[in-house]
Write a protein that holds these residues in place. Sequence first.
Motif, PDB file in Angstrom:
ATOM      1  N   LEU A   1       2.182   1.941  -3.423  1.00 17.60           N
ATOM      2  CA  LEU A   1       1.095   2.442  -4.268  1.00 17.60           C
ATOM      3  C   LEU A   1       0.791   3.902  -3.947  1.00 17.60           C
ATOM      4  O   LEU A   1       0.586   4.719  -4.848  1.00 17.60           O
TER       5      LEU A   1
ATOM      6  N   VAL B   1      -9.098  -3.802  -8.460  1.00 17.21           N
ATOM      7  CA  VAL B   1      -9.450  -3.979  -7.057  1.00 17.21           C
ATOM      8  C   VAL B   1     -10.961  -3.853  -6.888  1.00 17.21           C
ATOM      9  O   VAL B   1     -11.588  -2.921  -7.395  1.00 17.21           O
TER      10      VAL B   1
ATOM     11  N   THR C   1      -0.300  -3.477  -9.071  1.00 13.50           N
ATOM     12  CA  THR C   1       0.660  -4.036  -8.123  1.00 13.50           C
ATOM     13  C   THR C   1       0.911  -5.504  -8.472  1.00 13.50           C
ATOM     14  O   THR C   1      -0.021  -6.311  -8.457  1.00 13.50           O
TER      15      THR C   1
ATOM     16  N   SER D   1      -7.166  -6.386   0.637  1.00 18.25           N
ATOM     17  CA  SER D   1      -5.763  -6.104   0.345  1.00 18.25           C
ATOM     18  C   SER D   1      -5.500  -6.329  -1.134  1.00 18.25           C
ATOM     19  O   SER D   1      -6.318  -6.933  -1.846  1.00 18.25           O
ATOM     20  N   LEU D   2      -4.330  -5.867  -1.591  1.00 13.71           N
ATOM     21  CA  LEU D   2      -3.922  -6.108  -2.975  1.00 13.71           C
ATOM     22  C   LEU D   2      -3.631  -7.587  -3.196  1.00 13.71           C
ATOM     23  O   LEU D   2      -3.859  -8.121  -4.285  1.00 13.71           O
ATOM     24  N   GLU D   3      -3.138  -8.249  -2.173  1.00 12.27           N
ATOM     25  CA  GLU D   3      -2.944  -9.703  -2.244  1.00 12.27           C
ATOM     26  C   GLU D   3      -4.276 -10.394  -2.520  1.00 12.27           C
ATOM     27  O   GLU D   3      -4.361 -11.286  -3.369  1.00 12.27           O
TER      28      GLU D   3
ATOM     29  N   ARG E   1      -6.954   1.185  -9.281  1.00 13.35           N
ATOM     30  CA  ARG E   1      -6.052   0.193  -8.703  1.00 13.35           C
ATOM     31  C   ARG E   1      -6.331  -1.203  -9.266  1.00 13.35           C
ATOM     32  O   ARG E   1      -7.481  -1.575  -9.484  1.00 13.35           O
TER      33      ARG E   1
ATOM     34  N   PRO F   1       4.765  -1.041  -8.157  1.00 10.62           N
ATOM     35  CA  PRO F   1       3.576  -0.881  -9.002  1.00 10.62           C
ATOM     36  C   PRO F   1       3.938  -0.310 -10.374  1.00 10.62           C
ATOM     37  O   PRO F   1       4.926   0.411 -10.522  1.00 10.62           O
TER      38      PRO F   1
ATOM     39  N   GLU G   1       0.829  -1.204   0.000  1.00 10.81           N
ATOM     40  CA  GLU G   1       0.000   0.000   0.000  1.00 10.81           C
ATOM     41  C   GLU G   1       0.868   1.261   0.000  1.00 10.81           C
ATOM     42  O   GLU G   1       0.529   2.258  -0.656  1.00 10.81           O
TER      43      GLU G   1
ATOM     44  N   ALA H   1      -4.293  -5.445  -9.356  1.00 10.12           N
ATOM     45  CA  ALA H   1      -3.204  -6.317  -8.913  1.00 10.12           C
ATOM     46  C   ALA H   1      -3.169  -7.545  -9.805  1.00 10.12           C
ATOM     47  O   ALA H   1      -4.209  -8.023 -10.263  1.00 10.12           O
TER      48      ALA H   1
ATOM     49  N   ASP I   1     -12.372  -6.200  -1.538  1.00  8.42           N
ATOM     50  CA  ASP I   1     -11.033  -6.744  -1.330  1.00  8.42           C
ATOM     51  C   ASP I   1     -10.370  -6.053  -0.138  1.00  8.42           C
ATOM     52  O   ASP I   1     -10.310  -4.824  -0.079  1.00  8.42           O
TER      53      ASP I   1
ATOM     54  N   THR J   1      -6.880  -9.177  -3.979  1.00  9.44           N
ATOM     55  CA  THR J   1      -7.277  -8.899  -5.366  1.00  9.44           C
ATOM     56  C   THR J   1      -6.603  -9.861  -6.328  1.00  9.44           C
ATOM     57  O   THR J   1      -7.250 -10.459  -7.197  1.00  9.44           O
TER      58      THR J   1
END
Length: 201
Positions: free
Chosen positions: A27, A78, A123, A84-86, A39, A112, A24, A41, A82, A88
């Motif tokens: 980003l 995203v 990301t 987190s980006l993980e 955003r 990113p 984060e 991922a 979600d 996503t």
Amino acid sequence: MDVLKSTDLVQVLQKRLFPLERAELLLDGLEGDQPQAKRAAVLVAIFEQDGSPHLVFIRRARALRAHSGEIAFPGGKVDPLDLSLEMTALRESQEEIGLAPHLVQVLGVLEPVFTVVSNYLITPVVAYLPQGLGALQLQRSEVAELLLIPLRTLMEPHIAHTEQWTRDGKARTVYFYTYGPDQIWGATGRILAQLLHLLII
């Protein structure tokens, strides 16, 4: 260490990738320059096949409006739910290719990448699949084909070249990797260049 051995490769990446908790913050630093960007991922998934590490790519369906037919990593934008980006990257990979999240060992993230044309900040979440791919099922409306490419092939210098492109008065380096009749380029090329750089420094 020999990065073409999966055990060594995982150790190297765990040391050199940004930790998940930095995702984060990385980003946020770019969003100041691109406040309107959306955003997203992607999952840069590594697994062993025939005794050597491979990367998982998809060919986007021809019917898609954006980047149709191009080679990409599984992933997408995203979702508001979600956490987190993980999440996503894992959710989108499960939706697009049927990759079960419990098979994925996340190692860290790359910097990113901003896509000028589609206005996304992407990301890249890098992961290892110690048990392999499992049973996959492609979402045909989005994915035309799964490509499993040996890391050894992607590291061969003769398949790579760069070009300088200018858009809106800004020069950008565009990375290309030739794989058979195909070109891996654009955001995927930049992500791949980052990953390979970590493995050769």
